[in-house]
Design a protein around this motif. Structure first.
Motif, short mmCIF file in Angstrom:
data_model
loop_
_atom_site.label_atom_id
_atom_site.label_comp_id
_atom_site.label_asym_id
_atom_site.label_seq_id
_atom_site.Cartn_x
_atom_site.Cartn_y
_atom_site.Cartn_z
N PHE A 42 32.44 37.37 31.14
CA PHE A 42 31.41 36.85 32.03
C PHE A 42 30.84 35.53 31.52
CE2 PHE A 42 31.51 41.45 32.75
CZ PHE A 42 31.87 41.46 34.09
N SER A 58 36.74 31.00 35.36
CA SER A 58 36.16 30.37 34.16
C SER A 58 37.11 29.33 33.58
CB SER A 58 35.84 31.45 33.11
OG SER A 58 34.88 32.34 33.61
N VAL A 79 24.05 39.02 33.21
CA VAL A 79 24.68 40.18 33.84
C VAL A 79 23.64 41.26 34.15
CG1 VAL A 79 26.31 42.09 33.46
CG2 VAL A 79 26.99 39.74 32.93
N GLY A 113 33.96 42.67 30.77
CA GLY A 113 34.49 41.32 30.79
C GLY A 113 33.69 40.40 29.90
N ARG A 115 24.71 35.76 28.07
CA ARG A 115 25.62 36.35 29.04
C ARG A 115 25.17 37.75 29.44
NH1 ARG A 115 30.41 37.28 26.82
NH2 ARG A 115 29.84 36.62 24.73
N PHE A 124 29.23 32.25 34.35
CA PHE A 124 29.16 33.20 35.47
C PHE A 124 29.36 32.47 36.81
CE2 PHE A 124 27.57 36.24 38.46
CZ PHE A 124 27.93 37.45 37.91
N HIS A 154 33.10 36.49 39.33
CA HIS A 154 32.39 37.55 38.61
C HIS A 154 31.50 38.33 39.57
CE1 HIS A 154 32.76 34.73 34.93
NE2 HIS A 154 33.72 35.65 34.86
#
Length: 143
Positions: free
Chosen positions: A13, A131, A63, A11, A59, A16, A20
């Protein structure tokens, strides 16, 4: 023992949020090892016709720090195709939100993944936060 050994989810993301986190948590509940693909900025620009708010490097770092994630990888034009991703990571299951459950392209991917012994599992989309909603709120506050 979990249902799958290796799971994969990809994805953007961006920004966030809890949706997610829910996706990653549910995916990890079903597999021993979770690989998360994060789309590079150029790919996001290509597919969504705009850049993410948060740059790729940040990002993927976010993650990577999530306790449910065993490995975070970049998703580029070279591995955006689900079968290319499978060739690289040999995942037993691809996880996604159920907003793609009836998508013709995803159904074709499911058939192809099934042929190599992998599957696709869809989780309920978190409707409370997205988002898109966050971006709209940001844009509205700037007016």
């Amino acid at each position: 023992m979990k249902e799958y050994k290796i799971g994969y989810v990809a994805g953007v993301f961006d920004l966030f949020h809890i949706g997610h986190l829910n996706l990653l948590k549910k995916a990890k509940e079903k597999c021993d090892y979770l690989i998360v693909g994060v789309l590079i900025d150029e790919l996001v620009q290509y597919f969504k016709n705009n850049l993410p708010y948060i740059p790729f490097e940040e990002r993927i770092e976010i993650v990577s720090a999530i306790k449910y994630v065993n490995q975070a990888v970049a998703v580029s034009a070279d591995n955006i195709d689900k079968m290319k991703a499978w060739e690289l990571y040999k995942f037993d299951c691809l996880f996604s939100g159920d907003d793609y459950v009836n998508n013709e392209s995803w159904m074709m991917d499911k058939r192809l993944l099934n042929q190599v012994g992998s599957d696709i599992c869809f989780f309920p989309y978190t409707k409370s936060t997205s988002s898109t909603q966050i971006k709209r709120a940001i844009e509205n506050s700037n007016r």
